[in-house]
Design an enzyme around this catalytic site. Sequence first.
Site, mmCIF file in Angstrom:
data_model
loop_
_atom_site.group_PDB
_atom_site.id
_atom_site.type_symbol
_atom_site.label_atom_id
_atom_site.label_comp_id
_atom_site.label_asym_id
_atom_site.label_seq_id
_atom_site.Cartn_x
_atom_site.Cartn_y
_atom_site.Cartn_z
ATOM 1 N N LYS A 40 0.827 -1.217 0.000
ATOM 2 C CA LYS A 40 0.000 0.000 0.000
ATOM 3 C C LYS A 40 0.858 1.261 0.000
ATOM 4 O O LYS A 40 0.559 2.229 -0.703
ATOM 5 C CB LYS A 40 -0.950 -0.031 1.189
ATOM 6 N N ALA A 42 4.035 1.642 -1.119
ATOM 7 C CA ALA A 42 4.712 1.803 -2.413
ATOM 8 C C ALA A 42 3.720 2.241 -3.485
ATOM 9 O O ALA A 42 4.039 3.102 -4.328
ATOM 10 C CB ALA A 42 5.380 0.492 -2.812
ATOM 11 N N GLY A 235 -7.554 1.984 -4.170
ATOM 12 C CA GLY A 235 -7.639 2.790 -2.946
ATOM 13 C C GLY A 235 -6.340 3.522 -2.652
ATOM 14 O O GLY A 235 -6.351 4.636 -2.112
ATOM 15 N N ASP A 236 -5.238 2.911 -3.015
ATOM 16 C CA ASP A 236 -3.938 3.564 -2.795
ATOM 17 C C ASP A 236 -3.784 4.770 -3.724
ATOM 18 O O ASP A 236 -3.281 5.821 -3.319
ATOM 19 C CB ASP A 236 -2.795 2.571 -3.040
#
Length: 287
Positions: A40, A42, A235-236
């Site tokens: 997440k 990265a 989401g990231d």
Amino acid sequence: MSRVLVVGSLNADLVVRTERFPGPGETVAGADLTTGPGGKGANQAVAAARLGARAGVAVAMVGAIGDDDHGRTVRDAVAAAGADVAAVVVRPGTATGTAVITVDATGDNTIVVSPGANAGLAAADLPSFDDVAVLTLSLEIPTPTVLAAARAARAAGTTVLLNLSPSAAVPPELLDATDVLVVNEHEAALLGDHPVARSVVTRGAAGCEVHDPGPDTVTTVEAMRVDPVDTTGSGDAFLAAVAVRLAAGDDLADAARYAVRAGALAVTVAGAQLPVVGEDERLRFGL
Ligand code: RIB
């Protein structure tokens, strides 16, 4: 230049596409295994660097990897996107984190993470927050480290964004040290009635809700319609986009309007990290 700092995980993503997910005790056949950069933290750093380049926002990452090929691959991917990886520490004798991912025909995913070196990221690894405009945090590193980062950032006047993913109950003092919570509906349910001043609740293909300030002022943001290929990392990309736009001076609602488009772009390709796109695609997504 405004700066975003990501304190978070770096993983190698081991991915198998399958028509449908197996049930408990069931075996299904899948396509060839692929290995790619993920985690997440990265993913957020890659997305923030790619989006931030256009907005004059510089990005750096703090995290931990093993002294192995997986670690070098994911760190190099973050660096290649333009983020500063000088504060990504190498832990000899520890494996880089790995995520075992299945992606079904609808683009949905299941993820099991083996934390590896991420589990050793400590408060002592954190840098000064003096020139950081926005910090992004999620929960694939130890919660005490997340809390130490949030508190140090707060003390330096940095805006703290926290994504409660992987979903977990968190100590109230972490919520108190957070400026903006970014959660999906499932994660929002874990919050109980702890007051949170500003939050964004993501609803996948239904867009998101921005609560700013507090639960009584709600802005609904519609999603972009796309054909999903792989929702991993969406989401990231969303969190990173919010961070970049806040660092660039947007208010939270405008940052969320931009972020739904970044999240939409992320689901149109396989893999967890926001891709480089051509000018036509960039304009189509308004990024
Ligand atoms: O959010 C997606 C990420 O979750 C994947 O890249 C995987 O590594 C897990 O951390």
